[in-house]
Design a protein around this motif. Structure first.
Motif, short mmCIF file in Angstrom:
data_model
loop_
_atom_site.label_atom_id
_atom_site.label_comp_id
_atom_site.label_asym_id
_atom_site.label_seq_id
_atom_site.Cartn_x
_atom_site.Cartn_y
_atom_site.Cartn_z
N ASP A 1 -1.12 -6.55 9.17
CA ASP A 1 -0.99 -7.67 8.22
C ASP A 1 -0.49 -7.18 6.88
OD1 ASP A 1 -3.17 -6.34 7.09
OD2 ASP A 1 -4.14 -8.19 6.48
N GLY A 2 -0.27 -5.88 6.76
CA GLY A 2 -0.02 -5.30 5.45
C GLY A 2 1.43 -4.98 5.18
N GLU A 3 1.62 -4.37 4.05
CA GLU A 3 2.93 -3.95 3.60
C GLU A 3 2.78 -2.53 3.08
OE1 GLU A 3 5.39 -6.63 1.93
OE2 GLU A 3 4.32 -8.40 2.61
N VAL A 4 3.81 -1.76 3.20
CA VAL A 4 3.78 -0.38 2.74
C VAL A 4 4.96 -0.14 1.82
CG1 VAL A 4 2.59 0.45 4.80
CG2 VAL A 4 5.08 0.41 4.78
N SER B 1 5.36 -7.91 5.76
CA SER B 1 6.72 -7.53 5.39
C SER B 1 7.69 -7.75 6.54
CB SER B 1 6.74 -6.05 4.99
OG SER B 1 8.07 -5.59 4.87
N SER B 2 8.68 -8.62 6.32
CA SER B 2 9.68 -8.84 7.36
C SER B 2 10.54 -7.60 7.55
CB SER B 2 10.56 -10.05 7.01
OG SER B 2 11.26 -9.84 5.79
N ALA B 3 10.74 -6.84 6.46
CA ALA B 3 11.53 -5.60 6.59
C ALA B 3 10.83 -4.61 7.49
CB ALA B 3 11.76 -4.99 5.21
N LEU B 4 9.52 -4.50 7.37
CA LEU B 4 8.76 -3.56 8.18
C LEU B 4 8.67 -4.03 9.63
CD1 LEU B 4 6.93 -0.98 8.22
CD2 LEU B 4 5.00 -2.54 7.81
N TYR C 1 0.83 -1.19 0.00
CA TYR C 1 0.00 0.00 0.00
C TYR C 1 0.87 1.25 0.00
CZ TYR C 1 -3.49 3.40 1.33
OH TYR C 1 -4.31 4.48 1.34
N THR C 2 0.46 2.22 -0.82
CA THR C 2 1.18 3.48 -0.93
C THR C 2 0.27 4.62 -0.57
OG1 THR C 2 2.51 2.58 -2.71
CG2 THR C 2 2.47 4.96 -2.50
N PRO C 3 0.68 5.54 0.32
CA PRO C 3 -0.15 6.69 0.66
C PRO C 3 -0.47 7.51 -0.57
CG PRO C 3 1.71 6.49 2.16
CD PRO C 3 1.94 5.52 1.05
N ALA C 4 -1.66 8.12 -0.57
CA ALA C 4 -2.06 8.98 -1.67
C ALA C 4 -1.07 10.13 -1.82
CB ALA C 4 -3.46 9.54 -1.43
#
Length: 808
Positions: free
Chosen positions: A381-384, A413-416, A152-155
């Protein structure tokens, strides 16, 4: 007419045929070799692209391609140089392979397989090294990421994602074999997937092998949990360098890896903190709907009941927007707990996408209470797409809080998740498959309540002539029984001795603690260059973060990153692996098909606003369209000149189409495929025993949560019909058996403790703080000897526990 072989929904042939993974585990370090087989079954030359996940802390150290009997081993080069070489090779009809790391998140890679001739096979091998995480039960966790969720990417972020999702099963196979070698006997190996029987290769059980059973559906990450018979002990591994490497370089000198497992004094650990500000930040995006949000609500119930009286707390929910239960953190009391529980019951996964940066900024803008250290618990549960921006924000505020993070479901995301915990001096947990969320969260709460470790120092004692250069970032946090790793470069030569010593000192409450480890300076055998590459990766990550902080010498830092990455053969954000088959000199005529490996979902769409999803980092894997345009132009003109800078594609950079060459009306084709490399989009599933699910009478369906939900903030229970119902008794049965010397609330609380210890001891990690509060409350009532009451309670509830067991 139907195509033969593996096809997509659109009847397109799929180039990826199989994935073969070999894992070699030595103690707590794993080396993973993944080979991906591609076959071009089409009538024209093909370029295959796919994005896939790797563990966030993996050191990618090898990339090669085998075409027929010829193997081409890639080299690490500066990123733009590698991309130019790839473009030039494809434009001249040569085969080329490019592997690059996302600029936005270190756990995402893209592989480009260029110029496969019709009917040709290519086997691509990627090798990486990573440390295995220590779990609460002392097992070591290995995870092969099979899932990559849409990010997901912020607007307004101005970036476009290459990840899109379609429904369908993975049209290729996975084989996985694991070989374990350790100085300690192997007890067992468990997995969330079906395994063949474990086979021991030695009679002392120090070597074993196991295979993944056929038929993996790519609907979840492959997790392995390795148990050794002996508990983990502090250790040191010294690895020799490469004699041909430049003098004084990291790869030339020996490197030592120190593993520490701090054990705190029992008298200190028995007194948990009673102060603090606890902020729970819950993902309420659409993908959390169903069981995940219900499990999260159960977890919040346990957390709220477990908090100590007098602390402060607040709860945030976030998605495309965020909201909090209270304008600012409030003192924990019966009234504020009741308000929060009412809001928790009403929680829904109704806040859109996954935008975590803004709620964090709001939380950090709130003033801290120096008497109540701030503790963040973040569930998602998400990724950014802006992972590094989030991590930099957490790091910037590390001195004012600790961050405990939880990845929910497959593909988090393991990085997050690990990054937020690392930068926030906290602890990370992953909750997947049928894992119960509650025990893992309560373990982290115990870490948050344990006395804070401060004034951590690391001192080295080495023979004359030997010095040390620490490559790891300074240790900022230590938790009971959790591993802390130190990498260091050993310089010079010993004039005599061959033993070194590392001393770690810190203060735990008012107690000074010293841990020492003696180690031999002679290099260990059979480690290859694993330790060097892990050390190089550690140093590269530190330099990358230093670069993002925009210090005075950004160019100098970038130069150091590229130099170390190339020298160690380890990936970085500023380098890429490039391999060119110079023996392939067939001229490509006609359009080069581009096949993009995509994620797939399982029929459940993510509830995200259309205007705010699937946009790609400008620099994550940039230049895709302009590179395609350049290749087309160079093929049509026969040019081998350098690319024109600033060329804009004729269409929006959404990766749905590519640029058109100025000189020829030739369009490079791009078609969607239902295919995924190591990846698939998955919505969290199978959360076991998820309550706040009430039956038709409004009664809590889980007996443990039913009992916990009745506890007061102070730690006591009321003697009433709801408590009796939780025990499966009538109110009269409880009241008639009450000894005369105790009042109703004491009797009720004592019965609750007896039931927990007698009937739910296997779930103790979940109710440990609830029981501690109850025992403390009973002690404050000064009711005298309760031995007779415990005996009566045992008979009434059919248990056999002692007063000492109850902690009163």
């Amino acid at each position: 007419m139907m195509n033969c072989g593996l096809v997509t929904e659109k009847n397109d042939l799929v180039p990826l045929k199989s994935i073969s993974v070999e894992v070699r585990v030595q103690d707590h370090v794993s080396t993973v070799s993944s080979t991906l087989l591609y076959v071009n079954e089409e009538e024209r030359p093909l370029e295959a692209l796919f994005v896939f996940p790797l563990p966030a802390d993996a050191a990618v150290c090898h990339f090669s391609a085998k075409i027929g009997e010829q193997e081409i081993v890639a080299k690490v080069q500066e990123r733009e140089t590698a991309r130019d070489r790839y473009d030039d090779a494809l434009s001249s009809g040569q085969q080329a392979f490019l592997l690059e790391e996302s600029a936005e998140s270190p756990d995402v890679f893209r592989l480009s397989v260029g110029c496969l001739s019709p009917g040709q096979n290519a086997a691509v091998t990627i090798i990486y090294i990573t440390e295995l995480d220590v779990q609460a039960d002392h097992s070591l966790r290995f995870c092969l990421p099979a899932v990559l969720n849409p990010r997901y990417t912020p607007a307004g972020a101005g970036i476009v994602s290459e990840i899109s999702s379609v429904c369908g099963a993975a049209p290729y196979t996975l084989t996985l074999s694991v070989h374990v070698s350790s100085p300690k006997p192997i007890s067992k190996l468990e997995s969330n997937c079906t395994l063949d029987p474990l086979v021991f290769l030695r009679s002392d059980h120090t070597q074993a092998t196991v295979n993944l059973s056929p038929g993996h559906m790519f609907d979840k990450d492959v997790e392995l949990f390795l148990y050794y018979q002996d508990t983990h002990q502090p250790s040191a591994v010294v690895e020799a360098g490469v004699a041909t490497a430049p003098s004084g370089s990291l790869m030339r000198d020996p490197v030592v890896m120190i593993s520490l497992y701090p054990e705190f004094p029992e008298e200190v650990m028995s007194s948990l903190a009673t102060q603090g500000e606890f902020i729970f930040v819950m993902d309420r995006s659409g993908s959390m709907g169903g069981m995940p949000i219900e499990s999260a609500k159960d977890t919040l119930l346990l957390l709220l009941k477990s908090l100590p009286m007098g602390c402060y707390f607040n709860i945030y929910g976030f998605g495309s927007r965020f909201e909090s239960f209270f304008p600012q953190s409030v003192e924990y009391s019966q009234d504020t707990m009741d308000q929060a529980l009412k809001r928790v019951k009403e929680m829904k996964a109704d806040l859109g996408g996954t935008e975590i940066l803004q709620p964090l900024k709001h939380i950090y803008s709130q003033p801290c209470n120096p008497d109540h250290p701030r503790q963040l618990f973040i569930f998602t549960d998400g990724e950014v797409e802006n992972t590094k921006e989030v991590l930099d924000l957490v790091k910037h505020h590390v001195h004012s809080h600790r961050c405990f993070s939880f990845g929910i479901g497959e593909g988090a995301s393991s990085a997050l998740i690990t990054g937020m915990a690392r930068e926030g001096s906290g602890h990370a947990q992953f909750i997947t498959g049928t894992d119960r969320m509650q025990p893992k969260v309560m373990q982290s709460l115990r870490f948050a309540l344990q006395p804070h470790v401060f004034n951590i120092s690391v001192d080295w004692t080495l023979p004359d002539g030997v010095t040390v250069d620490t490559l790891s970032q300074p240790i900022k946090v230590l938790f009971q029984g959790q591993r802390a790793l130190i990498y260091a470069q050993l310089k010079g030569e010993s004039s005599g001795g061959f033993e070194g010593k590392v001393t770690v000192k810190y203060r735990l409450k008012d107690h000074p603690v010293t841990n020492q480890l003696h180690f031999c300076l002679k290099p260990a055998g059979e480690t290859g260059l694993s330790v060097h590459r892990l050390a190089a990766r550690t140093r590269i990550r530190s330099l990358e973060q230093e670069e993002r902080s925009r210090g005075a010498d950004v160019k100098g830092i970038r130069r150091k990153i590229v130099e170390l990455s190339v020298q160690a053969g380890v990936s970085s954000v500023h380098t890429a692996f490039i391999a060119v088959n110079k023996d392939s000199r067939q001229t490509v005529k006609g359009p080069l098909l581009q096949r993009r490996v995509q994620t797939h979902s399982h029929g459940k769409q993510l509830a995200r606003p259309k205007s705010k999803i699937l946009r790609a980092p400008k620099d994550a894997f940039e230049r895709n369209d302009s590179r395609q345009e350049r290749r087309s132009r160079m093929r049509s003109t026969g040019s081998r000149c350098s690319p024109r800078r600033g060329v804009s594609p004729r269409c929006s950079p959404s990766f749905e189409c590519v640029g058109i060459a100025d000189s020829q009306p030739e369009i490079l084709l791009k078609e969607r495929l239902i295919c995924s490399s190591l990846i698939s989009t998955n919505i969290p599933q199978s959360f076991e025993k998820c309550s706040f699910l009430f039956d038709s009478l409004g009664k809590q369906s889980d007996p443990l949560l039913q009992l916990v939900s009745l506890q007061k903030a102070s730690g006591c229970w009321d003697l009433d019909v709801t408590l009796a119902d939780a025990f499966g008794k009538t109110e009269d049965e409880l009241t008639n058996q009450k000894p005369a010397q105790v009042e109703g609330s004491v009797w009720a609380t004592l019965l609750a403790l007896i039931w927990l210890y007698g009937c739910k001891i296997d779930q103790r990690v979940e109710w440990q703080f609830v029981a501690m509060k109850a025992a403390s409350w009973i002690g404050s009532q000064k009711v005298g000897d309760l031995s007779e009451c415990v005996c009566v309670g045992n008979v009434l509830l059919g248990c056999q526990v002692t007063k000492e067991t109850l902690g009163i």
